[in-house]
Design an enzyme around this catalytic site. Sequence first.
Site, PDB file in Angstrom:
ATOM      1  N   GLU A 180       0.706  -1.081  -0.164  1.00  0.00           N
ATOM      2  CA  GLU A 180       0.219   0.128   0.017  1.00  0.00           C
ATOM      3  C   GLU A 180       0.910   1.286   0.096  1.00  0.00           C
ATOM      4  OE1 GLU A 180      -2.773  -0.427   3.157  1.00  0.00           O
ATOM      5  OE2 GLU A 180      -3.355  -2.573   2.686  1.00  0.00           O
ATOM      6  N   ASN A 222       2.324  -4.328  -3.358  1.00  0.00           N
ATOM      7  CA  ASN A 222       0.844  -4.861  -3.385  1.00  0.00           C
ATOM      8  C   ASN A 222       0.249  -3.576  -2.997  1.00  0.00           C
ATOM      9  OD1 ASN A 222      -0.902  -7.159  -2.725  1.00  0.00           O
ATOM     10  ND2 ASN A 222      -0.764  -6.716  -0.633  1.00  0.00           N
ATOM     11  N   HIS A 258     -10.069  -6.557  -2.410  1.00  0.00           N
ATOM     12  CA  HIS A 258     -11.057  -6.623  -1.530  1.00  0.00           C
ATOM     13  C   HIS A 258     -12.286  -5.860  -2.110  1.00  0.00           C
ATOM     14  CE1 HIS A 258      -8.570  -8.128   1.778  1.00  0.00           C
ATOM     15  NE2 HIS A 258      -7.843  -7.216   1.758  1.00  0.00           N
ATOM     16  N   GLU A 287      -5.727 -10.749  -2.156  1.00  0.00           N
ATOM     17  CA  GLU A 287      -6.584 -10.532  -0.756  1.00  0.00           C
ATOM     18  C   GLU A 287      -8.010 -10.628  -1.198  1.00  0.00           C
ATOM     19  OE1 GLU A 287      -5.067  -7.516   1.943  1.00  0.00           O
ATOM     20  OE2 GLU A 287      -2.999  -7.767   1.240  1.00  0.00           O
ATOM     21  N   ASP A 289     -11.693 -11.118  -1.184  1.00  0.00           N
ATOM     22  CA  ASP A 289     -13.016 -11.337  -0.254  1.00  0.00           C
ATOM     23  C   ASP A 289     -14.084 -10.525  -0.989  1.00  0.00           C
ATOM     24  OD1 ASP A 289     -11.186  -9.891   2.654  1.00  0.00           O
ATOM     25  OD2 ASP A 289     -12.065  -8.911   0.647  1.00  0.00           O
TER      26      ASP A 289
HETATM   27  O1  G3I Z   1      -4.151 -10.239  18.475  1.00  0.00           O
HETATM   28  C1  G3I Z   1      -4.727  -8.804  19.005  1.00  0.00           C
HETATM   29  C2  G3I Z   1      -5.265  -9.136  20.188  1.00  0.00           C
HETATM   30  O2  G3I Z   1      -4.510  -9.706  21.213  1.00  0.00           O
HETATM   31  C3  G3I Z   1      -6.075  -8.054  21.014  1.00  0.00           C
HETATM   32  O3  G3I Z   1      -6.876  -8.422  21.978  1.00  0.00           O
HETATM   33  C4  G3I Z   1      -6.968  -7.554  19.775  1.00  0.00           C
HETATM   34  C5  G3I Z   1      -7.647  -6.125  20.157  1.00  0.00           C
HETATM   35  O4  G3I Z   1      -7.064  -4.985  19.840  1.00  0.00           O
HETATM   36  O5  G3I Z   1      -6.157  -7.287  18.621  1.00  0.00           O
HETATM   37  C6  G3I Z   1      -5.568  -8.218  18.077  1.00  0.00           C
HETATM   38  O6  G3I Z   1      -4.819  -8.126  17.114  1.00  0.00           O
HETATM   39  C7  G3I Z   1      -5.677  -7.521  15.998  1.00  0.00           C
HETATM   40  C8  G3I Z   1      -5.157  -8.432  14.781  1.00  0.00           C
HETATM   41  O7  G3I Z   1      -5.857  -7.904  13.335  1.00  0.00           O
HETATM   42  C9  G3I Z   1      -5.140  -9.836  14.913  1.00  0.00           C
HETATM   43  O8  G3I Z   1      -6.689 -10.120  15.029  1.00  0.00           O
HETATM   44  C10 G3I Z   1      -5.378  -6.080  15.598  1.00  0.00           C
HETATM   45  O9  G3I Z   1      -6.180  -5.504  16.344  1.00  0.00           O
HETATM   46  C11 G3I Z   1      -6.038  -5.912  14.185  1.00  0.00           C
HETATM   47  O10 G3I Z   1      -5.499  -4.487  13.769  1.00  0.00           O
HETATM   48  C12 G3I Z   1      -5.574  -6.604  12.941  1.00  0.00           C
HETATM   49  O11 G3I Z   1      -6.106  -6.305  11.920  1.00  0.00           O
HETATM   50  C13 G3I Z   1      -5.679  -6.910  10.797  1.00  0.00           C
HETATM   51  C14 G3I Z   1      -5.414  -5.881   9.641  1.00  0.00           C
HETATM   52  O12 G3I Z   1      -4.822  -5.972   8.586  1.00  0.00           O
HETATM   53  C15 G3I Z   1      -4.256  -4.904  10.427  1.00  0.00           C
HETATM   54  O13 G3I Z   1      -2.783  -5.661  10.602  1.00  0.00           O
HETATM   55  C16 G3I Z   1      -6.668  -7.856  10.117  1.00  0.00           C
HETATM   56  O14 G3I Z   1      -6.584  -9.049  10.686  1.00  0.00           O
HETATM   57  C17 G3I Z   1      -5.999  -8.249   8.709  1.00  0.00           C
HETATM   58  O15 G3I Z   1      -6.999  -9.117   7.978  1.00  0.00           O
HETATM   59  C18 G3I Z   1      -5.664  -6.936   7.860  1.00  0.00           C
HETATM   60  O16 G3I Z   1      -5.040  -7.565   6.575  1.00  0.00           O
HETATM   61  C19 G3I Z   1      -4.690  -6.467   5.837  1.00  0.00           C
HETATM   62  C20 G3I Z   1      -3.514  -6.682   4.866  1.00  0.00           C
HETATM   63  O17 G3I Z   1      -2.561  -7.246   5.834  1.00  0.00           O
HETATM   64  C21 G3I Z   1      -3.143  -5.728   4.035  1.00  0.00           C
HETATM   65  N1  G3I Z   1      -4.285  -5.387   3.042  1.00  0.00           N
HETATM   66  C22 G3I Z   1      -5.647  -4.994   3.729  1.00  0.00           C
HETATM   67  C23 G3I Z   1      -5.976  -6.177   4.849  1.00  0.00           C
HETATM   68  C24 G3I Z   1      -7.149  -5.536   5.472  1.00  0.00           C
HETATM   69  O18 G3I Z   1      -6.919  -4.545   6.314  1.00  0.00           O
END
Ligand code: G3I
Length: 409
Positions: A180, A222, A258, A287, A289
Site C-alpha cells: 500500500e 501490493n 477486496h 487478498e 474477499d
Molecule cells: O491479536 C490482538 C489481540 O490480542 C487483541 O486483544 C485485539 C484487540 O486489540 O487485537 C488483536 O490484533 C488484531 C489483529 O488483526 C489480529 O486479529 C489487531 O488489533 C488488528 O488491527 C489486526 O487487523 C488486521 C489488519 O490487517 C491490520 O494488521 C486484520 O486481521 C488483517 O486481515 C488485515 O489485513 C490487511 C492486509 O494485511 C493488507 N491489506 C489490507 C488487509 C485488510 O486490512
Amino acid sequence: MNGATTGATTRTSLFDRVRAAVVALVVVTGWLAAPAPAVAAAGCDPARPDTCTLRELADRLGMRIGATAEPPEVVPGPYRDTLLREFNAVTPENAMKWYTVQSTRGVWNFGPADAVVDAAVAGGLSVRGHTLVWAQDTYTPEWVKAIDDPDELRAVLEEHIGAVMGRYGDRVHRWDVVNEPLASLGTTPSDSVFARVLGPDWVAEVFALAHAADPDAELWINEFGTDVVPGKHEAFLVLVEDLLDAGVPLHGVGLQTHRPSVRGPSTAFQDQLQDYADLGLAVAITELDIPTDPADPDAFADQADAYRRIVGACLAVPACEEVTTWGLTDASTWLDHLFYMEPPTCPLLFDEDYEPKPAYDAVQDLLAEAVLARAPTSTSTPTSSTSTSAPAGPAAPAVAVVARPDFTG
Ligand code: G3I
C-alpha cells in the site's frame, strides 16, 4: 425353495409362496439399499470437477490458489485440514508484519510467523511473505514512526528486512516488499514515516534493501483498491512503471481485490491485470474477499458469479499466477470487525462450518474448465516455499504460462 412331494405337500402352500415372495422382496430391497460397493477412490477428473480439490486443479494449471492463516489456524483442526487440502499457497495474515515481528526495537517475535511458515512448508504450501514494509503509519510501530533521521531509518529498515528475509529466505521466496504505497482511498503516495523521512524514492530504496538481503527472492509490490478507487489503478501503474524505469528489482504486482460487494468488477478488471503483465511482471490477486448480505436470498449465487468473474479474469491473463482469498472460512474474516460493515459478511469460499459455498463450486468449475482447455503443461506448482528457483531480476511469470481461454464472459 422346492415344493413338497405329497398332495398336501406337492403344492407349495400359499403361505410358502407368500413367504418366498416376501423373502425375495427383502433380499432385493436389501440389495438395493445396500451401500454401493466402495468404488476405488477415483483421483481428480477435471471433467467431473467435484472430484477435484482447488489445489489439485491449481497445481495442474501451474498457478497458486491461496488463503491466509494465523498461528491458531495452523494447529490440527478443520482450518488446517481445509487449508492443506484445498490450497497450495498461504499468506500469513498478520504474523509476519512489522508490528508483530519487531513491535519493540530490537525485540524480535518470530514465533507467530514460524508457526505459519512451518505448517505451510510441512504441507507443501508456497508462502507469500506479507509484508516487509506497510506504508501506512497505522500499522507501523511507534518506535519506527518516531525516527526522523534518514540514515537511522535506513539502518532500521536494513536491519528489519535483513532479519525477516534472512530467517525465512530458504522457505519464503515471494515477498510483499512494500504494501500500500498509495493512499488507501486516493491516488497520491501514502503519508507514511518512510515517505516523510526518506522522500519520494523510499520505495526504490526498500526494494534495493530487499534485493540485497536475498538476491534470489521474488520481490512484489501490493496495493489496495486499484479495482475500486477511481484513478488508483492508473496511479499505481505509473508508480510501477517508474520503479521499473529506475531499474528496481520488481518481479510482481499484487492486487488485493477486496471487493466492496458482489457487484462488479467490470471487464476492465482483466485489462488492469493485463496492464502489469504487459510490463513483463507477474500479477496476483492477493487478498480477495467478497462481502454479501446473507439475508438476501440471491446473495451466495451473486457472490459465486463475482468470484467467477474475478478468477476468470486471472485465468484469462497468463501472467496472473495466483488467487489468494483473504481468509478461508466465513467464521473468521477481518470484514466482520469493521465498524462500517454489518456482520456476518460471509465473504469467503467456505461457510462457518467449513462447507463449500456456491462460490467454491464456481471457482472449482472454472479451474476445471481451464484445465480441460489448457495446453499440455507440467503438473508442478509454481515456485513454492521449498523451491530455490526465483528470477534474479524483473522476470517473466514464475509459473508455466499456459494458454488460458477468456472466462470473463
Ligand atoms: O491479536 C490482538 C489481540 O490480542 C487483541 O486483544 C485485539 C484487540 O486489540 O487485537 C488483536 O490484533 C488484531 C489483529 O488483526 C489480529 O486479529 C489487531 O488489533 C488488528 O488491527 C489486526 O487487523 C488486521 C489488519 O490487517 C491490520 O494488521 C486484520 O486481521 C488483517 O486481515 C488485515 O489485513 C490487511 C492486509 O494485511 C493488507 N491489506 C489490507 C488487509 C485488510 O486490512
